[in-house]
Design an enzyme around this catalytic site. Sequence first.
Site, PDB file in Angstrom:
ATOM      1  N   ASP A   1      -2.919   9.945   3.929  1.00 23.01           N
ATOM      2  CA  ASP A   1      -4.307   9.512   4.114  1.00 23.01           C
ATOM      3  C   ASP A   1      -5.035  10.481   5.044  1.00 23.01           C
ATOM      4  O   ASP A   1      -4.904  10.399   6.269  1.00 23.01           O
ATOM      5  CB  ASP A   1      -4.315   8.093   4.704  1.00 23.01           C
ATOM      6  CG  ASP A   1      -5.733   7.563   4.888  1.00 23.01           C
ATOM      7  OD1 ASP A   1      -6.682   8.202   4.386  1.00 23.01           O
ATOM      8  OD2 ASP A   1      -5.881   6.500   5.522  1.00 23.01           O
TER       9      ASP A   1
ATOM     10  N   ARG B   1      -7.749  -0.720   1.035  1.00 19.45           N
ATOM     11  CA  ARG B   1      -8.256  -1.955   0.409  1.00 19.45           C
ATOM     12  C   ARG B   1      -8.705  -1.699  -1.024  1.00 19.45           C
ATOM     13  O   ARG B   1      -8.648  -2.594  -1.865  1.00 19.45           O
ATOM     14  CB  ARG B   1      -9.377  -2.544   1.286  1.00 19.45           C
ATOM     15  CG  ARG B   1     -10.577  -1.677   1.447  1.00 19.45           C
ATOM     16  CD  ARG B   1     -11.433  -2.084   2.650  1.00 19.45           C
ATOM     17  NE  ARG B   1     -10.858  -1.613   3.910  1.00 19.45           N
ATOM     18  CZ  ARG B   1     -11.360  -1.859   5.113  1.00 19.45           C
ATOM     19  NH1 ARG B   1     -12.464  -2.584   5.243  1.00 19.45           N
ATOM     20  NH2 ARG B   1     -10.778  -1.404   6.189  1.00 19.45           N
TER      21      ARG B   1
ATOM     22  N   LYS C   1     -10.508  12.216   8.692  1.00 17.16           N
ATOM     23  CA  LYS C   1      -9.988  11.775   9.988  1.00 17.16           C
ATOM     24  C   LYS C   1      -9.966  12.960  10.960  1.00 17.16           C
ATOM     25  O   LYS C   1      -9.859  14.103  10.524  1.00 17.16           O
ATOM     26  CB  LYS C   1      -8.540  11.289   9.814  1.00 17.16           C
ATOM     27  CG  LYS C   1      -8.405   9.935   9.156  1.00 17.16           C
ATOM     28  CD  LYS C   1      -6.938   9.533   9.059  1.00 17.16           C
ATOM     29  CE  LYS C   1      -6.757   8.195   8.386  1.00 17.16           C
ATOM     30  NZ  LYS C   1      -7.344   7.060   9.113  1.00 17.16           N
TER      31      LYS C   1
ATOM     32  N   ASP D   1     -12.419   6.528   4.164  1.00 12.05           N
ATOM     33  CA  ASP D   1     -11.156   6.311   4.889  1.00 12.05           C
ATOM     34  C   ASP D   1     -10.699   4.849   4.803  1.00 12.05           C
ATOM     35  O   ASP D   1      -9.569   4.531   5.151  1.00 12.05           O
ATOM     36  CB  ASP D   1     -11.345   6.733   6.357  1.00 12.05           C
ATOM     37  CG  ASP D   1     -10.025   6.928   7.077  1.00 12.05           C
ATOM     38  OD1 ASP D   1      -8.981   6.945   6.393  1.00 12.05           O
ATOM     39  OD2 ASP D   1     -10.048   7.063   8.318  1.00 12.05           O
TER      40      ASP D   1
ATOM     41  N   LYS E   1       0.847  -1.211   0.000  1.00 10.12           N
ATOM     42  CA  LYS E   1       0.000   0.000   0.000  1.00 10.12           C
ATOM     43  C   LYS E   1       0.876   1.253   0.000  1.00 10.12           C
ATOM     44  O   LYS E   1       1.627   1.497   0.952  1.00 10.12           O
ATOM     45  CB  LYS E   1      -0.918  -0.018   1.239  1.00 10.12           C
ATOM     46  CG  LYS E   1      -1.725   1.258   1.453  1.00 10.12           C
ATOM     47  CD  LYS E   1      -2.658   1.124   2.670  1.00 10.12           C
ATOM     48  CE  LYS E   1      -3.345   2.451   3.006  1.00 10.12           C
ATOM     49  NZ  LYS E   1      -4.188   2.370   4.212  1.00 10.12           N
TER      50      LYS E   1
ATOM     51  N   ASP F   1       1.423   6.242   5.732  1.00 11.78           N
ATOM     52  CA  ASP F   1       0.487   5.246   5.204  1.00 11.78           C
ATOM     53  C   ASP F   1       1.021   4.573   3.924  1.00 11.78           C
ATOM     54  O   ASP F   1       0.325   3.788   3.297  1.00 11.78           O
ATOM     55  CB  ASP F   1      -0.877   5.906   4.960  1.00 11.78           C
ATOM     56  CG  ASP F   1      -2.043   4.955   5.127  1.00 11.78           C
ATOM     57  OD1 ASP F   1      -1.845   3.881   5.736  1.00 11.78           O
ATOM     58  OD2 ASP F   1      -3.143   5.264   4.638  1.00 11.78           O
TER      59      ASP F   1
ATOM     60  N   GLU G   1      -9.631   3.274   2.367  1.00 11.83           N
ATOM     61  CA  GLU G   1      -9.193   3.432   0.979  1.00 11.83           C
ATOM     62  C   GLU G   1      -8.095   2.444   0.592  1.00 11.83           C
ATOM     63  O   GLU G   1      -7.939   2.122  -0.581  1.00 11.83           O
ATOM     64  CB  GLU G   1      -8.693   4.867   0.744  1.00 11.83           C
ATOM     65  CG  GLU G   1      -7.248   5.155   1.180  1.00 11.83           C
ATOM     66  CD  GLU G   1      -6.966   4.927   2.656  1.00 11.83           C
ATOM     67  OE1 GLU G   1      -7.904   5.016   3.463  1.00 11.83           O
ATOM     68  OE2 GLU G   1      -5.809   4.631   3.012  1.00 11.83           O
TER      69      GLU G   1
HETATM   70  N1  BES Z   1      -4.432   4.128   7.046  1.00 12.51           N
HETATM   71  C1  BES Z   1      -5.548   3.805   7.841  1.00 12.51           C
HETATM   72  C2  BES Z   1      -5.225   2.754   8.904  1.00 12.51           C
HETATM   73  C3  BES Z   1      -4.406   3.210  10.071  1.00 12.51           C
HETATM   74  C4  BES Z   1      -5.023   3.774  11.161  1.00 12.51           C
HETATM   75  C5  BES Z   1      -3.062   2.978  10.095  1.00 12.51           C
HETATM   76  C6  BES Z   1      -4.264   4.130  12.248  1.00 12.51           C
HETATM   77  C7  BES Z   1      -2.317   3.325  11.191  1.00 12.51           C
HETATM   78  C8  BES Z   1      -2.914   3.913  12.274  1.00 12.51           C
HETATM   79  C9  BES Z   1      -6.677   3.231   6.976  1.00 12.51           C
HETATM   80  O1  BES Z   1      -6.742   3.722   5.688  1.00 12.51           O
HETATM   81  C10 BES Z   1      -7.945   3.541   7.679  1.00 12.51           C
HETATM   82  O2  BES Z   1      -8.208   4.684   7.876  1.00 12.51           O
HETATM   83  N2  BES Z   1      -8.712   2.517   8.047  1.00 12.51           N
HETATM   84  C11 BES Z   1      -9.936   2.698   8.727  1.00 12.51           C
HETATM   85  C12 BES Z   1     -10.916   1.698   8.190  1.00 12.51           C
HETATM   86  C13 BES Z   1     -12.334   1.899   8.683  1.00 12.51           C
HETATM   87  C14 BES Z   1     -12.873   3.202   8.188  1.00 12.51           C
HETATM   88  C15 BES Z   1     -13.192   0.752   8.216  1.00 12.51           C
HETATM   89  C16 BES Z   1      -9.686   2.456  10.216  1.00 12.51           C
HETATM   90  O3  BES Z   1      -8.928   1.572  10.572  1.00 12.51           O
HETATM   91  O4  BES Z   1     -10.261   3.191  11.027  1.00 12.51           O
HETATM   92 ZN    ZN Z   2      -4.898   4.424   4.878  1.00 12.75          ZN
HETATM   93 ZN    ZN Z   3      -7.834   5.536   5.554  1.00 11.80          ZN
END
Ligand code: BES
Ligand code: ZN
Ligand code: ZN
Length: 523
Positions: free
Chosen positions: A283, A365, A290, A361, A278, A301, A363
């Site tokens: 992000d 995947r 966020k 968010d 990724k 990210d 994204e």
């Molecule tokens: N890049 C984030 C995941 C992340 C969060 C990495 C905190 C490191 C620290 C990812 O893109 C994300 O925001 N995932 C969301 C998914 C949810 C909206 C289903 C998450 O984990 O909150």
């Molecule tokens: Zn992310």
């Molecule tokens: Zn995200």
Amino acid sequence: MDEQIVTIQLIEKDPREFSGDLLVYLVEEEIPHLGAEAAVAIQRALHQIWASGDFKGRKDQVVLFYPGLMTQEEESRVQAQRVLLVGLGKQDDAINVRREQLRSAGGTIARQAGGVKAKEVLVVLPREYLLDAAEIGQCLTEGLLLGNYRFEAHKTTKADADAPTRVERFFLHDGGLASGTVRKGMQLGEILAEATCAARDMANQPGNHWTPAAFADYAKKLSKKSSLKCKVLDKAALQKLAMGGILGVNQGAALPPQLVILEYRPDKTNPTVLLVGKGLTFDSGGISLKPPAGMEDMKYDMCGGAAVLTAMQALAEIEVSGVNVVALIPATENLAGSAALKPGDVIRHFGGKTSEIINTDAEGRLILADALAYGIVTYSPEAVVDLATLTGAVVIGLGHHYTGLLANNDQLAARLIEAGAQVGEPLWRLPLGPEYRKQIDSRVADIKNAGSDRSGGTITAACYLQEFVGDTPWAHLDIAGTAWDFTEKSYIPKGPSGTGIRTLVTCLSHWQSLKPAEKKEKK
Ligand code: BES
Ligand code: ZN
Ligand code: ZN
């Protein structure tokens, strides 16, 4: 990028004649012994220190002293300015712990050396340590170089006089071990540490410096100076291939997306392993924005992409044989411009599957889905491994100590777990299953990109990815908890850790085809 080069080399010169800043000996717990090469004055100092009870060779225990302050026999005078004794701890029964003890000692040495601003450091290897001489050379080199890492690319003012500095030249003395074997291990350790530090540099660069185009440029440069082949699919190429995941996430950003491809194919008869990382260079969450606190960390990210890219660099430098490896790095920002994806939108991925966007968010995947589907039809790999900072949920579940592992193949999972344990990057496997997959059923599209609640978030994210790999043996490493703020270790700095590279390269270094029976196994 930070250009200052750090060198490490094996020298034959008697350590007594080393006149650099710091001379280091490694001492096992409860064994006050330095080997025959140590100067009498240092042996004597060790016995005195030992008798005082101040130093017993415990793991990462240190003593620093100045031989110039001691009376010494003229014929065996210690020339080094400082001497450092570093404890290794008791030799553990488990080989992986012994490996880690050496890396840890290496990190401690780098830290201590930095504290006294040593530029030239000689480390004498322990002769009686229960590891192959190559591994002693490798693990210590990794610890020294990884622990010596600094990132100062954007500092324009001089650090204050007391701030630790970086060692410029490391020297190792074989301490009586077979020097040719030690040198081989050191070379491997150096390649792995350099790749890891390169990945840390990419991650440390802020989002306005490390962009999708920066990924493409680095890969192109790499291909010019190695056997790697590079292809970059730009926005127009992605449009032609209908990669709606990468393009969709990119819609809210001003910078164009890139799909960076690196191929390592030493022999066309080899099986192929596909790596996907990724490469989200920032992000923000997109329209599902966020919260501001800590959002700056989302420049990290892209750590999965950096790991995959620099693992390729290391594989090519080592000239790993028996396997072809292809890496794909889908790279884009996730921003909230006026054309950005909206919750409720439906996108169409490479290969035709559709996704309903519940949360912009989620994204990672979306971009991985295109890359996985494209990589599998294009390269027919026998196994696929993806690395991604994919979910906050993995940090809740495993903290910052283990990477989350999810896989549709037990053999591939076991190999990655073993490789991770060997290099000090532990993995913990989580389950997959239809009950989790059901959480992302969509009423309007084939699948939705987030469940209606956060439960099992790491697993539902992996279930989403699984939809795009079919029956191909696949493993997913969720490095959201370990790519930065990784568990405390002497050779892991604050900030990005560079996790995953040493695991991948170790796993791929002696690759054997997966057993066919397992290839068909379905979870
Ligand atoms: N890049 C984030 C995941 C992340 C969060 C990495 C905190 C490191 C620290 C990812 O893109 C994300 O925001 N995932 C969301 C998914 C949810 C909206 C289903 C998450 O984990 O909150
Ligand atoms: Zn992310
Ligand atoms: Zn995200």
